[in-house]
Design a protein around this motif. Structure first.
Motif, PDB file in Angstrom:
ATOM      1  N   GLU B  42       0.867  -1.186   0.000  1.00 13.54           N
ATOM      2  CA  GLU B  42       0.000   0.000   0.000  1.00 13.54           C
ATOM      3  C   GLU B  42       0.901   1.232   0.000  1.00 13.54           C
ATOM      4  O   GLU B  42       1.727   1.385   0.907  1.00 13.54           O
ATOM      5  N   PRO B  43       0.752   2.095  -1.012  1.00 10.70           N
ATOM      6  CA  PRO B  43       1.678   3.231  -1.124  1.00 10.70           C
ATOM      7  C   PRO B  43       1.794   4.080   0.145  1.00 10.70           C
ATOM      8  O   PRO B  43       2.904   4.476   0.513  1.00 10.70           O
ATOM      9  N   ALA B  44       0.674   4.326   0.814  1.00  9.88           N
ATOM     10  CA  ALA B  44       0.738   5.165   2.025  1.00  9.88           C
ATOM     11  C   ALA B  44       1.578   4.499   3.107  1.00  9.88           C
ATOM     12  O   ALA B  44       2.310   5.175   3.845  1.00  9.88           O
ATOM     13  N   ARG B  45       1.505   3.186   3.181  1.00  8.99           N
ATOM     14  CA  ARG B  45       2.290   2.491   4.216  1.00  8.99           C
ATOM     15  C   ARG B  45       3.773   2.489   3.874  1.00  8.99           C
ATOM     16  O   ARG B  45       4.623   2.590   4.765  1.00  8.99           O
ATOM     17  N   VAL B  62       3.538  10.364  15.825  1.00 13.98           N
ATOM     18  CA  VAL B  62       2.397  10.283  14.903  1.00 13.98           C
ATOM     19  C   VAL B  62       1.980  11.677  14.439  1.00 13.98           C
ATOM     20  O   VAL B  62       1.514  11.860  13.320  1.00 13.98           O
ATOM     21  N   CYS B  63       2.225  12.676  15.291  1.00 12.43           N
ATOM     22  CA  CYS B  63       1.850  14.053  14.948  1.00 12.43           C
ATOM     23  C   CYS B  63       2.664  14.595  13.783  1.00 12.43           C
ATOM     24  O   CYS B  63       2.287  15.588  13.162  1.00 12.43           O
ATOM     25  N   SER B  77      -3.314   6.358  11.434  1.00 13.86           N
ATOM     26  CA  SER B  77      -3.214   5.439  12.574  1.00 13.86           C
ATOM     27  C   SER B  77      -3.518   4.003  12.161  1.00 13.86           C
ATOM     28  O   SER B  77      -2.861   3.063  12.620  1.00 13.86           O
ATOM     29  N   HIS B  78      -4.494   3.835  11.280  1.00 14.99           N
ATOM     30  CA  HIS B  78      -4.801   2.488  10.774  1.00 14.99           C
ATOM     31  C   HIS B  78      -3.599   1.900  10.039  1.00 14.99           C
ATOM     32  O   HIS B  78      -3.201   0.755  10.290  1.00 14.99           O
ATOM     33  N   HIS B  79      -3.016   2.690   9.141  1.00 21.29           N
ATOM     34  CA  HIS B  79      -1.864   2.191   8.374  1.00 21.29           C
ATOM     35  C   HIS B  79      -0.692   1.859   9.310  1.00 21.29           C
ATOM     36  O   HIS B  79       0.002   0.856   9.115  1.00 21.29           O
ATOM     37  N   LEU B  83       1.344  -1.789  10.017  1.00 23.32           N
ATOM     38  CA  LEU B  83       2.810  -1.934   9.999  1.00 23.32           C
ATOM     39  C   LEU B  83       3.330  -2.484  11.326  1.00 23.32           C
ATOM     40  O   LEU B  83       4.279  -3.279  11.347  1.00 23.32           O
ATOM     41  N   VAL B  84       2.695  -2.081  12.430  1.00 28.61           N
ATOM     42  CA  VAL B  84       3.075  -2.631  13.750  1.00 28.61           C
ATOM     43  C   VAL B  84       2.718  -4.121  13.799  1.00 28.61           C
ATOM     44  O   VAL B  84       3.535  -4.959  14.202  1.00 28.61           O
ATOM     45  N   ASP B  85       1.498  -4.453  13.372  1.00 26.05           N
ATOM     46  CA  ASP B  85       1.047  -5.853  13.408  1.00 26.05           C
ATOM     47  C   ASP B  85       1.928  -6.758  12.552  1.00 26.05           C
ATOM     48  O   ASP B  85       2.086  -7.939  12.836  1.00 26.05           O
TER      49      ASP B  85
END
Lengths: 117, 117
Positions: B42-45, B62-63, B77-79, B83-85
């Protein structure tokens, strides 16, 4: 009360951010990389690519690829097409069989891109 | 007619396959790798991960991440959670802000796995 009692874990009022974020890869490059990673984001495609890569000459006949992954020939052909479209495999037709080869440098280039993110 | 006239590009009758396919990665390893690649698909990730990696200490608040990718905070935050998962980022909460860091060795390990497929 003085502000010196503020716990160290508290963020400063307003924003935590002093410096602007470093750039990272640009949108076009991210899209290009994500396309390759998306093609790899399926266990069967990882296996197919690794089986092709493990062959002598990094090339395999489609007829050798259905049995190891335990999927139907149309499903395997679909996965192989996704890998070709992503630039990870090349396809050549020889008589009745299609042969798939790892695109020269594709794995190393993608690995290098990942390692230098 | 003799069989010596058969064009070289024709496959032998029956099967083209003399040797069994080399094994490649097993199903469990393929699943593990595909999970990481899917997160990167996913490009955003890809951009978020590269921005975090480009920061001093390979860590970002995150800010600092919403503005560069031009997405809403919940979407970012979802993306980041994906990545964390997938084990690519770690998350730590400090006061009101969450900080994301590149998981030690994660990019190099994934790059190595890809390069050795």
């Amino acid at each position: 009360m003085t502000t010196t009692e503020t716990p160290a874990t508290d963020a400063p009022a307003g924003s935590c951010c002093v410096e602007p974020a470093a750039a990272g890869v640009d949108a076009a490059r991210a899209q290009e990389l994500a396309r390759v990673f998306k093609a790899l984001g399926e266990p069967a495609r990882v296996r197919l690519l690794s089986i092709v890569a493990a062959q002598q000459g990094h090339e395999a006949c489609v007829c050798d690829l259905t049995e190891p992954v335990g999927l139907s020939q149309p499903t395997v052909s679909h996965h192989l097409k996704v890998l070709v479209d992503a630039g990870l495999l090349t396809r050549s037709q020889r008589g009745r069989w299609a042969y798939y080869a790892v695109a020269p440098g594709a794995l190393d280039r993608t690995a290098a891109a990942l390692g230098s993110l």
